[in-house]
Enzyme design. Sequence first.
Site, PDB file in Angstrom:
ATOM      1  N   LYS A  55      59.538  40.637  35.556  1.00 23.07           N
ATOM      2  CA  LYS A  55      59.280  39.081  35.910  1.00 23.07           C
ATOM      3  C   LYS A  55      58.910  38.277  34.748  1.00 23.07           C
ATOM      4  O   LYS A  55      57.501  38.278  34.658  1.00 23.07           O
ATOM      5  CB  LYS A  55      58.364  38.805  37.346  1.00 23.07           C
ATOM      6  CG  LYS A  55      58.111  37.534  37.535  1.00 23.07           C
ATOM      7  CD  LYS A  55      57.158  37.147  38.955  1.00 23.07           C
ATOM      8  CE  LYS A  55      57.056  35.877  39.304  1.00 23.07           C
ATOM      9  NZ  LYS A  55      56.244  35.859  40.329  1.00 23.07           N
TER      10      LYS A  55
ATOM     11  N   ASP B  14      50.432  39.427  43.236  1.00 25.84           N
ATOM     12  CA  ASP B  14      50.604  39.453  41.755  1.00 25.84           C
ATOM     13  C   ASP B  14      49.185  39.287  41.242  1.00 25.84           C
ATOM     14  O   ASP B  14      48.524  38.400  41.675  1.00 25.84           O
ATOM     15  CB  ASP B  14      51.319  37.996  41.495  1.00 25.84           C
ATOM     16  CG  ASP B  14      52.881  38.118  41.866  1.00 25.84           C
ATOM     17  OD1 ASP B  14      53.412  38.664  42.704  1.00 25.84           O
ATOM     18  OD2 ASP B  14      53.466  37.221  41.007  1.00 25.84           O
TER      19      ASP B  14
ATOM     20  N   LYS C 261      54.832  41.537  34.530  1.00 32.06           N
ATOM     21  CA  LYS C 261      55.200  40.113  34.668  1.00 32.06           C
ATOM     22  C   LYS C 261      54.586  39.609  33.630  1.00 32.06           C
ATOM     23  O   LYS C 261      53.496  40.111  32.938  1.00 32.06           O
ATOM     24  CB  LYS C 261      54.543  39.606  36.026  1.00 32.06           C
ATOM     25  CG  LYS C 261      54.576  37.900  35.986  1.00 32.06           C
ATOM     26  CD  LYS C 261      54.110  37.277  37.339  1.00 32.06           C
ATOM     27  CE  LYS C 261      53.827  35.954  37.496  1.00 32.06           C
ATOM     28  NZ  LYS C 261      53.200  35.494  38.811  1.00 32.06           N
TER      29      LYS C 261
END
Length: 307
Positions: free
Chosen positions: A252, A153, A216
């Site tokens: 996400k 990430d 995300k």
Amino acid sequence: MEIIKTMEGKQERPLSKYEQALSKYALNISDEEVRNAVRKLIAEKVHENDTPEVKTFLMGSVELTTLKTTDSEESVLAFTERVNQFDEAYPQLPHVATICVYPCFAKTVSETLEVEGVEVACVSGSFPSSQALIEVKVAETALAIKDGATEIDIVMPVGKFLSGDYEGVADEIGELKEVCGDVKMKVILETGCLKTAANIKKASLLAMYAGADYIKTSTGKLEPAATPEAAYVMCQAIKEYYEETGIQIGFKPAGGLNSVMDALIYYTIVKEVLGEKWLTNQWLRLGTSRLANLLLSEVTGEETKFF
């Protein structure tokens, strides 16, 4: 090659490949229209998904996360052991999708984790600010993967985006995706800093064109973190990108997922905007440290603090 022109019609500079890509999409979207659409969707659709089956599914989409200043080898080891023990204690329930930690704990998690199918995710690239030399970001990402990270990430360089350096943003994301190779990479947009629906959509598309496997919402370190409105815009961007390119991108939400209802709202947005194809724990993830116990309590019918 497309050319940018001034008001007087004079030729300036050629559009970059990313500007050309963005020009295929409607980016002039209204914040108020997004708010109204989300309000309507929540009022009309969320109750349909307030079921034990959906809550059980959502447990399997949780990215169990510990990103604290006080994290240590001992605490991360104990954190990982809880995931191992959950598989034995609740064999009828899905295990979490991922354990998410800082890169310095990748080895600890990968060597301790015994449950097949749980990914080891690491935040990388100078999380949460993304303010570091690209060489540092590359090294940190490569080391995390070497130590066992199966997902990465990263945070989009938000400052570059807000100053209009879209090529710089995309080049940096692309360079880190090269380091990741087949390892899935999530790009955190930090939507609370982007302010407008138009910026969120533009950042979503840039990240996807640059190589993101997931987009995300947030780091969880700044407020506001995830919001239904940001999620709605990001899912619209994923849908349009899929229709344009045929490439499926995961989603996400993370940060501020404090209740089961929050999880149901994000599930509903994904279901209504993207459809059933995204309703697997491969394509929908929930970044949280507290939601797993809340979902478990609802599914089992008794207050449970397992994690």
